[in-house]
Design an enzyme around this catalytic site. Structure first.
Site, PDB file in Angstrom:
ATOM      1  N   LYS A  40       0.847  -1.193   0.000  1.00  0.00           N
ATOM      2  CA  LYS A  40       0.000   0.000   0.000  1.00  0.00           C
ATOM      3  C   LYS A  40       0.876   1.233   0.000  1.00  0.00           C
ATOM      4  O   LYS A  40       2.007   1.190   0.486  1.00  0.00           O
ATOM      5  CB  LYS A  40      -0.886   0.019   1.257  1.00  0.00           C
ATOM      6  CG  LYS A  40      -2.106   0.893   1.108  1.00  0.00           C
ATOM      7  CD  LYS A  40      -3.168   0.177   0.319  1.00  0.00           C
ATOM      8  CE  LYS A  40      -4.464   0.920   0.290  1.00  0.00           C
ATOM      9  NZ  LYS A  40      -5.542   0.001  -0.149  1.00  0.00           N
TER      10      LYS A  40
HETATM   11  N1  GLU Z   1      -7.317   0.094  -3.352  1.00  0.00           N
HETATM   12  C1  GLU Z   1      -8.069  -1.106  -3.578  1.00  0.00           C
HETATM   13  C2  GLU Z   1      -8.115  -1.962  -2.325  1.00  0.00           C
HETATM   14  O1  GLU Z   1      -7.922  -1.489  -1.235  1.00  0.00           O
HETATM   15  C3  GLU Z   1      -7.595  -1.861  -4.804  1.00  0.00           C
HETATM   16  C4  GLU Z   1      -6.184  -2.341  -4.761  1.00  0.00           C
HETATM   17  C5  GLU Z   1      -5.682  -2.917  -6.086  1.00  0.00           C
HETATM   18  O2  GLU Z   1      -6.472  -3.101  -6.985  1.00  0.00           O
HETATM   19  O3  GLU Z   1      -4.489  -3.169  -6.150  1.00  0.00           O
HETATM   20  O4  GLU Z   1      -8.426  -3.114  -2.394  1.00  0.00           O
END
Ligand code: GLU
Length: 434
Positions: free
Chosen positions: A124
């Protein structure tokens, strides 16, 4: 900012009764992790490995603002675990981003990808800034400099970002371009959630909300409740909440309240979701929507309803308000909307919680499809994307439900158990490189 400097990883031994800092997302993640690890009888060595991120990068992001002054933002990228494949996870731009939040979100991505069994690890990113006060040019400069700062970790085989809170396909386009300029050729698989014109997948924008709708449909079926006529409350009306509301309405549910950071709207006859979406498209927020009576954000969570869908940020259901939740089902569209302390209260009340790492996994599932399409250079129809997404969500829900019955635990603990056992299996097979 201050807590960026604190040692955040100092608790070595599990202490299952600690909810000392209820609102600390990493502790919230670890409290659930500890419980599942305990039930799985996870080896102490693996426990130690899995409670630590593999790598965390913190970068300063100097940016020339439109005013001519230089501002320096802080950006973080945390690669939590890559045992099952490339790290995968979004990037958020928000004033309240902290190191512990990014670490927790990266861990949640690891468990999420494992729950739905897609071949990714978890990561993240976050930039501490207020994007709502920044111009498009400033956002582009922040994105490009942040990308350059973390470029060594990025790549289709190593770490693949996506949109998250306050970022979107335009931000992903800048990120992809910056990365491609650095390596000297176009690499569209370095990120997902891109515009369709440059390799984005059809159905990706709607995928998280669609996944929430499918998970809710499965939960209703499990509880023996018909979809038609079920009342739904949606807290957070961004990409996830608005699409989930629209799709649940299309399934025959009645969306009786919606909210965003400007406040909420309640209409017992049903909100016109399409109208609300059109209002947000024009005015950015729900302010002045008027499709019902105004209602405060705290009140919306406590409304009598069948399904409550928190789809904004962490810690909206805590020990302070969990006892007042009247929904039969909580479908966690956001990451970490329920604190660890609130879990037990909701359990006691008999609320069926579809945990974040299952409920909102539709987004990363279609991100996986996008990555596959980019790497094969062969693109799927929206219908095929949605069919494959439905299959994964329905099967994952069934697998978690089965485990929850087998071990007599709630859906959250069952999801963690499934995820941790999948990640642990790979760690055992791979061993420790020394
Ligand atoms: N931000 C989204 C989540 O928290 C998608 C993450 C992604 O597709 O890599 O799942």
């Amino acid at each position: 900012m201050a807590d960026l400097l604190l040692p955040t990883n100092t608790i070595v031994h599990p202490d299952k009764d600690r909810f000392l800092h209820e609102e600390n997302p990493f502790e919230a993640m670890m409290a659930r992790f500890d419980r599942a690890a305990d039930l799985l009888d996870l080896e102490p060595g693996l426990y130690k490995v899995l409670r630590n991120p593999e790598k965390t990068i913190i970068v300063s992001i100097p940016v020339m603002m439109d005013s001519g002054e230089v501002e320096v933002f802080t950006g973080i990228r945390c690669i939590y675990n890559t045992s099952r494949g490339p790290a995968k996870g979004g990037i958020r731009f928000d004033q309240n981003v902290t190191l512990d939040e990014v670490k927790a979100l990266a861990a949640w991505m690891t468990w999420k990808c494992a729950v739905v069994n897609i071949p990714f690890g978890g990561s993240k990113g976050g930039v501490i800034c207020d994007p709502l006060k920044m111009s498009i040019g400033e956002l582009e400069r922040v994105t490009r400099r942040y990308t350059a700062g973390i470029i060594a970790t990025l790549g289709p085989d190593s770490d693949v970002p996506a949109p998250d809170v306050n970022t979107n396909e335009r931000v992903m386009a800048w990120l992809m371009d910056t990365y491609s300029m650095h390596v000297g050729h176009t690499v569209n698989a370095v990120t997902t959630g891109k515009p369709v014109a440059m390799g984005g997948s059809l159905g990706r924008r709607e995928a998280t909300g669609r996944g929430c709708m499918i998970a809710t449909r499965e939960a209703l079926a499990h509880l023996g409740l018909p979809v038609k006529g079920r009342t739904v409350v949606v807290q957070g009306f961004g990409n996830v909440g608005s699409i989930a509301a629209e799709l649940l309405q299309a399934e025959g549910c009645k969306v009786i309240a919606i909210s965003d950071r400007t406040g909420g709207w309640y209409n017992k006859k049903g909100i016109d979701v399409k109208h609300a979406i059109a209002h947000v498209a024009e005015h950015q927020t729900l302010e002045g929507f008027g499709g019902g009576e105004p209602i405060a954000n705290e009140q919306i969570l406590e409304l009598e309803c069948d399904v409550l869908l928190p789809a904004a940020l962490e810690n909206v259901i805590t020990t302070k308000n969990a006892a007042n939740i009247k929904a039969k089902i909580v479908c966690e569209g956001a990451n970490g909307p329920t604190s660890a302390g609130a879990d037990a209260i909701l359990d006691d009340k008999g609320v069926f919680v579809i945990p974040d790492i299952l409920a909102n996994a539709g987004g990363v599932t279609v991100s996986y499809f996008e990555w596959v399409q980019n790497r094969s250079g062969y693109y799927w129809s929206e219908q095929l994307v949605n069919e494959r997404l439905t299959e994964i969500m329905v099967n994952s829900f069934a697998e978690v439900l089965k485990l929850s019955k087998l071990h007599r635990v709630n859906m959250r603990t069952a999801s963690y158990m499934l995820a941790i056992s999948r990640v642990a299996t790979v760690h055992k097979l791979r061993g420790i490189y020394a």
